[in-house]
Design a protein around this motif. Structure first.
Motif, PDB file in Angstrom:
ATOM      1  N   SER A   1       0.835  -1.397   0.049  1.00 29.96           N
ATOM      2  CA  SER A   1      -0.057  -0.055   0.048  1.00 29.96           C
ATOM      3  C   SER A   1       0.676   1.422   0.015  1.00 29.96           C
ATOM      4  CB  SER A   1      -0.886   0.017   1.425  1.00 29.96           C
ATOM      5  OG  SER A   1      -1.673   1.282   1.283  1.00 29.96           O
ATOM      6  N   SER A   2       0.469   2.397  -0.819  1.00 29.56           N
ATOM      7  CA  SER A   2       1.328   3.560  -0.647  1.00 29.56           C
ATOM      8  C   SER A   2       1.323   4.170   0.560  1.00 29.56           C
ATOM      9  CB  SER A   2       0.824   4.499  -1.911  1.00 29.56           C
ATOM     10  OG  SER A   2      -0.600   4.987  -1.514  1.00 29.56           O
ATOM     11  N   LYS A   3       0.355   3.854   1.222  1.00 25.18           N
ATOM     12  CA  LYS A   3       0.198   4.663   2.855  1.00 25.18           C
ATOM     13  C   LYS A   3       1.294   4.026   3.760  1.00 25.18           C
ATOM     14  CE  LYS A   3      -4.727   5.307   2.293  1.00 25.18           C
ATOM     15  NZ  LYS A   3      -5.175   4.577   1.270  1.00 25.18           N
ATOM     16  N   CYS A   4       2.025   2.708   3.248  1.00 27.70           N
ATOM     17  CA  CYS A   4       2.736   1.930   4.230  1.00 27.70           C
ATOM     18  C   CYS A   4       4.105   1.674   3.503  1.00 27.70           C
ATOM     19  CB  CYS A   4       2.176   0.777   4.596  1.00 27.70           C
ATOM     20  SG  CYS A   4       0.430   0.915   5.186  1.00 27.70           S
ATOM     21  N   ARG A   5       4.607   2.467   2.394  1.00 28.62           N
ATOM     22  CA  ARG A   5       5.699   2.029   1.875  1.00 28.62           C
ATOM     23  C   ARG A   5       6.892   2.845   2.809  1.00 28.62           C
ATOM     24  NH1 ARG A   5       3.437   3.095  -4.222  1.00 28.62           N
ATOM     25  NH2 ARG A   5       2.452   1.156  -4.020  1.00 28.62           N
ATOM     26  N   GLY A   6       8.278   2.277   2.462  1.00 29.33           N
ATOM     27  CA  GLY A   6       9.231   2.954   3.247  1.00 29.33           C
ATOM     28  C   GLY A   6       9.434   2.183   4.803  1.00 29.33           C
ATOM     29  N   LYS A   7       8.552   1.125   5.125  1.00 35.18           N
ATOM     30  CA  LYS A   7       8.710   0.347   6.576  1.00 35.18           C
ATOM     31  C   LYS A   7       9.240  -0.980   6.349  1.00 35.18           C
ATOM     32  CE  LYS A   7       4.530   3.014   7.954  1.00 35.18           C
ATOM     33  NZ  LYS A   7       3.042   2.972   8.546  1.00 35.18           N
ATOM     34  N   HIS A   8       9.817  -1.359   5.249  1.00 33.94           N
ATOM     35  CA  HIS A   8      10.444  -2.637   5.036  1.00 33.94           C
ATOM     36  C   HIS A   8       9.515  -3.474   5.008  1.00 33.94           C
ATOM     37  CE1 HIS A   8      14.458  -0.780   5.617  1.00 33.94           C
ATOM     38  NE2 HIS A   8      13.865  -0.012   6.456  1.00 33.94           N
ATOM     39  N   ILE A   9       8.472  -3.416   4.397  1.00 35.50           N
ATOM     40  CA  ILE A   9       7.079  -4.449   4.411  1.00 35.50           C
ATOM     41  C   ILE A   9       7.599  -5.330   2.990  1.00 35.50           C
ATOM     42  CG2 ILE A   9       4.812  -4.875   3.695  1.00 35.50           C
ATOM     43  CD1 ILE A   9       4.223  -2.087   5.233  1.00 35.50           C
ATOM     44  N   GLY A  10       8.122  -4.418   2.021  1.00 38.89           N
ATOM     45  CA  GLY A  10       8.468  -5.471   0.786  1.00 38.89           C
ATOM     46  C   GLY A  10       9.450  -6.386   1.166  1.00 38.89           C
ATOM     47  N   GLU A  11      10.493  -6.019   2.098  1.00 42.89           N
ATOM     48  CA  GLU A  11      11.647  -7.066   2.198  1.00 42.89           C
ATOM     49  C   GLU A  11      10.926  -8.292   3.146  1.00 42.89           C
ATOM     50  OE1 GLU A  11      16.011  -7.317   4.789  1.00 42.89           O
ATOM     51  OE2 GLU A  11      14.904  -5.041   4.287  1.00 42.89           O
ATOM     52  N   LYS A  12       9.838  -7.798   4.010  1.00 42.83           N
ATOM     53  CA  LYS A  12       9.391  -9.060   4.644  1.00 42.83           C
ATOM     54  C   LYS A  12       8.612  -9.944   3.715  1.00 42.83           C
ATOM     55  CE  LYS A  12       9.277  -6.520   8.994  1.00 42.83           C
ATOM     56  NZ  LYS A  12       8.833  -5.447   9.695  1.00 42.83           N
ATOM     57  N   LEU A  13       8.002  -9.353   2.760  1.00 39.76           N
ATOM     58  CA  LEU A  13       7.209 -10.104   1.855  1.00 39.76           C
ATOM     59  C   LEU A  13       8.084 -11.026   0.619  1.00 39.76           C
ATOM     60  CD1 LEU A  13       4.832  -7.540   0.809  1.00 39.76           C
ATOM     61  CD2 LEU A  13       4.142  -9.373   1.840  1.00 39.76           C
ATOM     62  N   VAL A  14       9.239 -10.392   0.235  1.00 45.27           N
ATOM     63  CA  VAL A  14      10.222 -11.236  -0.439  1.00 45.27           C
ATOM     64  C   VAL A  14      10.970 -12.453   0.208  1.00 45.27           C
ATOM     65  CG1 VAL A  14      12.283 -10.972  -1.854  1.00 45.27           C
ATOM     66  CG2 VAL A  14      10.524  -9.288  -2.149  1.00 45.27           C
TER      67      VAL A  14
END
Length: 159
Positions: free
Chosen positions: A83-96
């Motif tokens: 979500s654009s509201k939550c970017r920059g919180k390392h969520i992508g890294e956790k997903l990958v």
């Protein structure tokens, strides 16, 4: 925040996040938006669909599926959306990271990304930090929303 398998109750939030990335037109190849029916079919047809759950709110997701069939069926592909509201919180890294573990659990041997847009530097830096190898560059392989073409960079990681 936990990464878990999606549930039907998550679909509305998942569709909203997915469509946001599709509408941006700078990362996903899809052009058609999902609705309740197509979203349920799409997410349900994946080998695995995971969500980032932040206290009951879906803030990101990934889809995991074979990249090809038969003799290449051990190679998987994935897409990630935050979500654009939550970017920059390392969520992508956790997903990958979760996706890589899940892919290995499902018997895949390689995770390959076919079309990472060259200008998507945040994703590219994340993939490289996690040990993905860039295979090269495909000139003009992605048509941006505004109509111009950008290079794409395929990546892979042995699981």
């Amino acid at each position: 925040m936990i990464i878990r398998q999606y549930e039907e109750k998550d679909l509305k939030q998942m569709i909203d996040i997915w469509n946001e990335v599709v509408e941006d037109g700078i990362a996903f190849p899809q052009e058609d938006l999902l609705n309740e029916v197509s979203g349920k079919v799409f997410f349900g047809s994946q080998s695995y669909t995971g969500v980032a759950d932040d206290d009951g709110k879906v803030v990101g997701l990934y889809i995991l599926h074979p990249n090809n069939v038969g003799r290449c069926g051990h190679i998987c592909n994935a897409s990630y959306a935050v979500s654009s509201k939550c970017r920059g919180k390392h969520i992508g890294e956790k997903l990958v990271t979760d996706c890589m573990a899940k892919a290995k659990d499902l018997g895949f041997r390689v995770l390959q990304f076919n079309a990472v847009v060259e200008s998507n530097v945040h994703a590219r830096h994340l993939y490289e930090r996690l040990g993905f190898v860039q295979l090269g560059t495909i000139p003009g392989g992605f048509r941006m929303k505004d109509g111009h073409y950008e290079n794409i960079c395929p990546y892979y990681h042995t699981l």
